[in-house]
Design a protein around this motif. Structure first.
Motif, PDB file in Angstrom:
ATOM      1  N   LEU A 118     -20.413   3.334 -16.598  1.00  0.00           N
ATOM      2  CA  LEU A 118     -19.539   4.028 -17.542  1.00  0.00           C
ATOM      3  C   LEU A 118     -18.776   5.159 -16.856  1.00  0.00           C
ATOM      4  O   LEU A 118     -17.609   5.428 -17.191  1.00  0.00           O
ATOM      5  CB  LEU A 118     -20.351   4.571 -18.720  1.00  0.00           C
ATOM      6  N   ASP A 122     -15.839   3.825 -15.289  1.00  0.00           N
ATOM      7  CA  ASP A 122     -14.808   3.620 -16.306  1.00  0.00           C
ATOM      8  C   ASP A 122     -14.093   4.933 -16.617  1.00  0.00           C
ATOM      9  O   ASP A 122     -12.863   4.963 -16.760  1.00  0.00           O
ATOM     10  CB  ASP A 122     -15.428   3.053 -17.579  1.00  0.00           C
ATOM     11  N   HIS A 176     -10.142   6.946 -24.934  1.00  0.00           N
ATOM     12  CA  HIS A 176     -11.131   6.102 -24.250  1.00  0.00           C
ATOM     13  C   HIS A 176     -12.096   6.961 -23.437  1.00  0.00           C
ATOM     14  O   HIS A 176     -13.314   6.746 -23.467  1.00  0.00           O
ATOM     15  CB  HIS A 176     -10.442   5.117 -23.296  1.00  0.00           C
ATOM     16  N   LEU A 226     -16.200   7.188 -23.863  1.00  0.00           N
ATOM     17  CA  LEU A 226     -17.096   6.891 -22.738  1.00  0.00           C
ATOM     18  C   LEU A 226     -17.966   8.086 -22.380  1.00  0.00           C
ATOM     19  O   LEU A 226     -19.170   7.932 -22.119  1.00  0.00           O
ATOM     20  CB  LEU A 226     -16.270   6.453 -21.528  1.00  0.00           C
ATOM     21  N   TYR A 233     -13.395  -3.558 -16.989  1.00  0.00           N
ATOM     22  CA  TYR A 233     -14.063  -3.610 -18.293  1.00  0.00           C
ATOM     23  C   TYR A 233     -14.683  -4.987 -18.536  1.00  0.00           C
ATOM     24  O   TYR A 233     -15.789  -5.094 -19.074  1.00  0.00           O
ATOM     25  CB  TYR A 233     -13.099  -3.238 -19.420  1.00  0.00           C
ATOM     26  N   HIS A 277     -17.882  -5.043 -16.574  1.00  0.00           N
ATOM     27  CA  HIS A 277     -18.927  -4.181 -17.123  1.00  0.00           C
ATOM     28  C   HIS A 277     -19.479  -4.733 -18.442  1.00  0.00           C
ATOM     29  O   HIS A 277     -20.657  -4.541 -18.752  1.00  0.00           O
ATOM     30  CB  HIS A 277     -18.404  -2.757 -17.284  1.00  0.00           C
ATOM     31  N   ILE A 278     -18.647  -5.394 -19.204  1.00  0.00           N
ATOM     32  CA  ILE A 278     -19.120  -6.029 -20.447  1.00  0.00           C
ATOM     33  C   ILE A 278     -20.157  -7.098 -20.130  1.00  0.00           C
ATOM     34  O   ILE A 278     -21.164  -7.251 -20.833  1.00  0.00           O
ATOM     35  CB  ILE A 278     -17.927  -6.624 -21.234  1.00  0.00           C
ATOM     36  N   LYS A 311     -21.452  -2.667 -25.318  1.00  0.00           N
ATOM     37  CA  LYS A 311     -20.569  -3.826 -25.136  1.00  0.00           C
ATOM     38  C   LYS A 311     -19.427  -3.793 -26.147  1.00  0.00           C
ATOM     39  O   LYS A 311     -18.265  -4.031 -25.808  1.00  0.00           O
ATOM     40  CB  LYS A 311     -21.360  -5.121 -25.339  1.00  0.00           C
ATOM     41  N   LEU A 348     -16.847  -1.188 -25.191  1.00  0.00           N
ATOM     42  CA  LEU A 348     -16.026  -1.616 -24.060  1.00  0.00           C
ATOM     43  C   LEU A 348     -15.053  -2.719 -24.465  1.00  0.00           C
ATOM     44  O   LEU A 348     -13.914  -2.775 -23.972  1.00  0.00           O
ATOM     45  CB  LEU A 348     -16.908  -2.073 -22.902  1.00  0.00           C
ATOM     46  N   GLU A 349     -15.474  -3.592 -25.365  1.00  0.00           N
ATOM     47  CA  GLU A 349     -14.584  -4.643 -25.858  1.00  0.00           C
ATOM     48  C   GLU A 349     -13.419  -4.043 -26.646  1.00  0.00           C
ATOM     49  O   GLU A 349     -12.283  -4.523 -26.553  1.00  0.00           O
ATOM     50  CB  GLU A 349     -15.360  -5.625 -26.733  1.00  0.00           C
ATOM     51  N   LEU A 353     -11.146  -2.560 -24.057  1.00  0.00           N
ATOM     52  CA  LEU A 353     -10.484  -3.672 -23.353  1.00  0.00           C
ATOM     53  C   LEU A 353      -9.289  -4.188 -24.154  1.00  0.00           C
ATOM     54  O   LEU A 353      -8.233  -4.495 -23.580  1.00  0.00           O
ATOM     55  CB  LEU A 353     -11.495  -4.801 -23.116  1.00  0.00           C
TER      56      LEU A 353
END
Length: 279
Positions: free
Chosen positions: A10, A13, A50, A54, A97, A100-101, A110, A113-114, A117
């Motif tokens: 993360l 990210d 975002h 995070l 992403y 990482h998912i 998840k 992150l989706e 994304l």
């Protein structure tokens, strides 16, 4: 997967979002006012959101958000070239992403992150469109390389604002309660306004904004955070006061005075906040 491993992913990210924010803002400021620059700033604000999502997740996992900045693509002499670089930045984000998912087993993370994304895929399409628009309109870099006393003062201000944005956001994520968290984030938002004002002035004066930060305070105890924040605001208010007296441009003098008054307000906010906080 251990929590510490998820935190590491993360934080990568976060570093990517951080880089995208600064890259996009630099491009928006350097092309001047217009519809395209406004759209790019709007995308940068989504990237800020975002980063916030995070960072909050990292803290929930017992980690500390990383405010190292990832790699930026700043080459190119015209806006169309910049937009191509922004397309590539989104490709990098999408790739990371998606990876990482797959790696992170936590369902809630998840899902977050989706959701991010989905935004990145939309941004990718936006920047592809911006490449064509920039070519059609012949948009160019309107910043310059002027270096004089005024641009020196402006870049000092830009560096300060960027530094405290990061510092106040970090302190907000580590704050012990919602009240301190909100106050820190509110002041960070105000400093973001200052960064924009100063960067736009820099371009207007024929210079180029240098968005780099100085040392960030990493105190863990609330009193230590607030002491550091009060100290830097007092010093900077005095510097803006000095700058306002030094410049001759009435509009610039007014801007420095306005920012000085904001910084003095921040001192009062942090001082009052300190009275309510226990380590």
């Amino acid at each position: 997967m251990k929590k510490t491993d998820i935190v590491d992913l993360l934080n990568k990210d976060i570093e990517g979002e951080h880089a995208a924010i600064i890259q996009y803002l630099m491009h928006a400021y350097s092309m001047g006012e217009g519809e395209l620059s406004c759209e790019i700033e709007a995308i940068a604000r989504e990237e800020m959101r975002h980063l916030d999502f995070l960072a909050e997740t990292v803290v929930e996992l017992g980690g500390v958000p990383s405010f190292h900045r990832g790699e930026m693509r700043m080459s190119g002499k015209d806006v169309a070239s910049w937009m191509k670089n922004d397309v590539l930045a989104e490709v990098d984000a999408i790739t990371m992403y998606e990876e990482h998912i797959k790696l992170i087993p936590d369902t809630k993370i998840k899902r977050l992150l989706e959701r991010i994304l989905s935004d990145e895929k939309s941004h990718h399409g936006d920047f592809q469109k911006f490449v064509s628009e920039a070519k059609e309109e012949g948009l160019k870099d309107i910043s310059g390389n002027k270096q004089d006393k005024v641009t020196e003062i402006l870049n000092w201000g830009i560096e300060h604002e960027y530094t405290v944005i990061i510092q106040y956001l970090l302190h907000s994520y580590l704050a012990p309660n919602d009240h301190m968290r909100k106050e820190m984030q509110d002041q960070a938002i105000n400093e973001m306004q200052h960064l924009g004002w100063l960067s736009e002035k820099m371009v207007g004066k024929g210079g180029r904004p240098r968005i780099e930060h100085s040392k960030i305070n990493h105190a863990v105890k609330p009193s230590g955070m607030l002491n550091a924040d009060i100290k830097i605001e007092k010093a900077v208010a005095a510097k803006y006061d000095e700058a306002a007296k030094e410049v001759t441009d009435p509009k610039l003098k007014k801007l420095f005075t306005r920012i000085r008054d904001h910084e003095l307000y921040h001192v009062k906010v942090f001082t009052d906040l300190k009275k309510t906080i226990k380590d």
